[in-house]
Design a protein around this motif. Structure first.
Motif, PDB file in Angstrom:
ATOM      1  N   LEU A  86       0.826  -1.200   0.000  1.00  0.00           N
ATOM      2  CA  LEU A  86       0.000   0.000   0.000  1.00  0.00           C
ATOM      3  C   LEU A  86       0.866   1.258   0.000  1.00  0.00           C
ATOM      4  O   LEU A  86       0.524   2.265  -0.632  1.00  0.00           O
ATOM      5  CB  LEU A  86      -0.920  -0.008   1.221  1.00  0.00           C
ATOM      6  N   LYS A  87       2.011   1.174   0.660  1.00  0.00           N
ATOM      7  CA  LYS A  87       2.884   2.340   0.786  1.00  0.00           C
ATOM      8  C   LYS A  87       3.759   2.538  -0.442  1.00  0.00           C
ATOM      9  O   LYS A  87       4.001   3.677  -0.866  1.00  0.00           O
ATOM     10  CB  LYS A  87       3.763   2.175   2.030  1.00  0.00           C
ATOM     11  N   ASN A  88       4.228   1.446  -1.039  1.00  0.00           N
ATOM     12  CA  ASN A  88       5.248   1.537  -2.087  1.00  0.00           C
ATOM     13  C   ASN A  88       4.764   1.085  -3.461  1.00  0.00           C
ATOM     14  O   ASN A  88       5.584   0.904  -4.358  1.00  0.00           O
ATOM     15  CB  ASN A  88       6.476   0.700  -1.693  1.00  0.00           C
ATOM     16  N   ARG A  89       3.466   0.859  -3.608  1.00  0.00           N
ATOM     17  CA  ARG A  89       2.990   0.354  -4.893  1.00  0.00           C
ATOM     18  C   ARG A  89       3.349   1.332  -6.000  1.00  0.00           C
ATOM     19  O   ARG A  89       3.297   2.554  -5.824  1.00  0.00           O
ATOM     20  CB  ARG A  89       1.474   0.132  -4.874  1.00  0.00           C
ATOM     21  N   PRO A  90       3.738   0.811  -7.166  1.00  0.00           N
ATOM     22  CA  PRO A  90       4.192   1.687  -8.262  1.00  0.00           C
ATOM     23  C   PRO A  90       3.067   2.584  -8.757  1.00  0.00           C
ATOM     24  O   PRO A  90       1.916   2.169  -8.861  1.00  0.00           O
ATOM     25  CB  PRO A  90       4.642   0.701  -9.340  1.00  0.00           C
ATOM     26  N   LYS A  91       3.430   3.816  -9.038  1.00  0.00           N
ATOM     27  CA  LYS A  91       2.468   4.788  -9.544  1.00  0.00           C
ATOM     28  C   LYS A  91       2.595   4.896 -11.057  1.00  0.00           C
ATOM     29  O   LYS A  91       3.692   5.022 -11.594  1.00  0.00           O
ATOM     30  CB  LYS A  91       2.696   6.161  -8.906  1.00  0.00           C
ATOM     31  N   ALA A  92       1.476   4.842 -11.727  1.00  0.00           N
ATOM     32  CA  ALA A  92       1.477   4.951 -13.180  1.00  0.00           C
ATOM     33  C   ALA A  92       1.675   6.401 -13.595  1.00  0.00           C
ATOM     34  O   ALA A  92       1.222   7.323 -12.913  1.00  0.00           O
ATOM     35  CB  ALA A  92       0.181   4.419 -13.750  1.00  0.00           C
ATOM     36  N   THR A  93       2.367   6.596 -14.696  1.00  0.00           N
ATOM     37  CA  THR A  93       2.510   7.923 -15.282  1.00  0.00           C
ATOM     38  C   THR A  93       1.698   7.970 -16.573  1.00  0.00           C
ATOM     39  O   THR A  93       1.321   6.939 -17.124  1.00  0.00           O
ATOM     40  CB  THR A  93       3.992   8.229 -15.587  1.00  0.00           C
ATOM     41  N   THR A  94       1.431   9.179 -17.036  1.00  0.00           N
ATOM     42  CA  THR A  94       0.593   9.338 -18.224  1.00  0.00           C
ATOM     43  C   THR A  94       1.178   8.575 -19.408  1.00  0.00           C
ATOM     44  O   THR A  94       2.329   8.791 -19.793  1.00  0.00           O
ATOM     45  CB  THR A  94       0.468  10.823 -18.585  1.00  0.00           C
ATOM     46  N   GLY A  95       0.381   7.680 -19.950  1.00  0.00           N
ATOM     47  CA  GLY A  95       0.802   6.914 -21.112  1.00  0.00           C
ATOM     48  C   GLY A  95       1.685   5.731 -20.805  1.00  0.00           C
ATOM     49  O   GLY A  95       2.082   5.007 -21.717  1.00  0.00           O
ATOM     50  N   LYS A  96       2.018   5.526 -19.543  1.00  0.00           N
ATOM     51  CA  LYS A  96       2.898   4.413 -19.175  1.00  0.00           C
ATOM     52  C   LYS A  96       2.296   3.632 -18.016  1.00  0.00           C
ATOM     53  O   LYS A  96       2.692   3.814 -16.862  1.00  0.00           O
ATOM     54  CB  LYS A  96       4.285   4.931 -18.789  1.00  0.00           C
TER      55      LYS A  96
END
Length: 431
Positions: free
Chosen positions: A53-63
């Motif tokens: 919950l703390k370190n889950r990867p964050k998506a970036t626009t288009g990726k």
């Protein structure tokens, strides 16, 4: 001189870039294969869930860093729930923790966070769908097909444990509440008649000018339109009001009948087929929670009885000249002679008002509702509150194994409107 084919001294082939890249690709392939191997899935430790919950990867626009798919066709919420409960115990996900406890009024009712090797799979259960989120892999449509087939394939391995989970679940039938349906229809007709309760102006205005003639045409047109609305509503409400009354009595019997009627279907069927007055007077004998019986001499019952007594006459379309007469006309052979002169068209609409009988229709409808309140007043306070809550619901829950009724869902329907992909919208062959 150095040649491309020569191997330098001390060179370690295992450490070459190409070998390392190939090893990493193989490792990733093994990790991703775990997504499609549900028998190897594991329940994460509490610390792993916090870290996720703390370190889950964050998506970036288009990726995108993962994938989400909502299953509403190719995975059953019931089957997935039984499988996950059989494998990992009761739901333990984040949505399960924050939802309204002891209440079905939730967007997400249960969820599981599952380890598939280093990959986290988050499975959430909505009202009629299953949301699957997979971090770290962008799933193609054919991957989702493989995922669903692998998961359903493991159902067979866990079939016995899933059956045990299923045996602990309550099985409810969602029953259509006919009383609520009829009451809604009656309320609509009642609104029309209430809006049209004031009698229109039937006075014939002067038609000696073009403006006067146009005004007359508008008057006739408006009366015709009003007649269409009022006739349909008054006839419908007058015919359905007795049906509403009987539906109310039958709903009381169904929800409050005593155990002997619950156990003996034949006795229950016999009771609800009796004349309406017999059913009414036996409510306190056949049903629980009544403090006393219906008084045949009270005004509420007398008004209710008048409504029910005239039901057959109108329900079968009977004609009684003494009751259904509109006015009198004399004829000399083929010559009609009315006692009073009037505008022919406006007077036609005026006479129809007696057929519509808006005051009488509304009065009988209100009498039935007064009787409802009288009967409810004979029921103990607690059970009465529960009954009144279910009266307005379009559906009633019924547990046949316990002959128990209940409210299964809130009075509203909700869903998440988000730009998500759905399994039945993917352009892929699921066979």
């Amino acid at each position: 001189m150095y040649s491309p084919t020569m191997v330098p001294a001390g060179y370690n082939a295992a450490c070459s870039p190409s070998v390392l890249i190939g090893a990493n690709l193989m490792k990733k392939a093994r990790w991703f294969a775990m997504i499609f191997t549900p028998e190897k899935w594991e329940k994460p430790a509490p610390g792993e869930m916090r870290d996720y919950l703390k370190n889950r990867p964050k998506a970036t626009t288009g990726k995108p860093t993962g994938s989400i798919l909502v299953f509403r066709k190719h995975l059953s919420p019931l089957a997935v729930y039984k499988y996950l409960t059989a494998r990992f115990g009761p739901p333990y996900g984040f949505q399960t923790f924050v939802k309204k406890q002891h209440d079905s009024d939730n967007l997400i009712h249960w969820d599981y966070l599952i380890k598939a090797g280093p990959t986290m799979i988050w499975i959430q259960g909505g009202n009629r769908d299953v949301h699957v989120q997979i971090d770290g892999k962008v799933m193609k449509p054919k991957d989702w097909v493989l995922f669903a087939k692998a998961l359903k394939g493991d159902f067979a391995r866990c079939g016995a444990d899933m059956a045990k989970v299923g045996a602990t679940l309550e099985k409810w039938t969602i029953v259509s509440n006919r009383f609520a349906m009829i009451a809604d229809a009656c309320a609509g007709f009642h609104d029309v008649l209430t809006d049209e309760a004031d009698e229109p102006d039937f006075t014939p205005h002067k038609r000696t000018s073009e403006a006067g003639i146009k005004r007359y045409y508008r008057q006739v047109k408006q009366m015709g339109q009003r007649a269409d609305r009022v006739f349909s509503a008054s006839l419908s409400l007058d015919l359905i009001t007795p049906v509403l009354a009987e539906a109310f009595i039958n709903l009381v019997i169904f929800m409050m009948r005593k155990d002997e009627l619950k156990r003996n279907q034949r006795h229950y069927d016999q009771y609800i087929r009796q004349q309406i007055d017999t059913r009414v007077f036996d409510l306190h004998l056949k049903c629980n929670h009544f403090t006393s019986g219906v008084d045949p001499d009270c005004e509420e019952y007398k008004a209710f009885k008048r409504v029910m007594d005239r039901r057959n006459h109108h329900l079968h379309g009977n004609i009684d000249p003494t009751k259904d007469g509109i006015e009198t006309v004399y004829f000399d052979k083929f010559t009609p002679l009315f006692e009073k002169g009037a505008d022919p068209i406006l007077e036609l609409f005026r006479k129809k008002e007696s057929v519509f009988d808006i005051p009488g229709v509304l009065s009988r409808y209100h009498d039935v509702h007064f009787f409802f309140q009288y009967v409810l007043g004979l029921i103990e306070k607690g059970p009465r509150s529960q009954f009144e809550m279910l009266m307005d619901d379009g559906t009633i829950g019924y547990d046949a194994s316990r002959s128990k009724t209940g409210r299964l869902f809130p009075g509203h329907e909700v869903m998440m409107v988000m730009p998500l992909d759905y399994d039945d919208e993917l352009k892929v062959d699921w066979r």
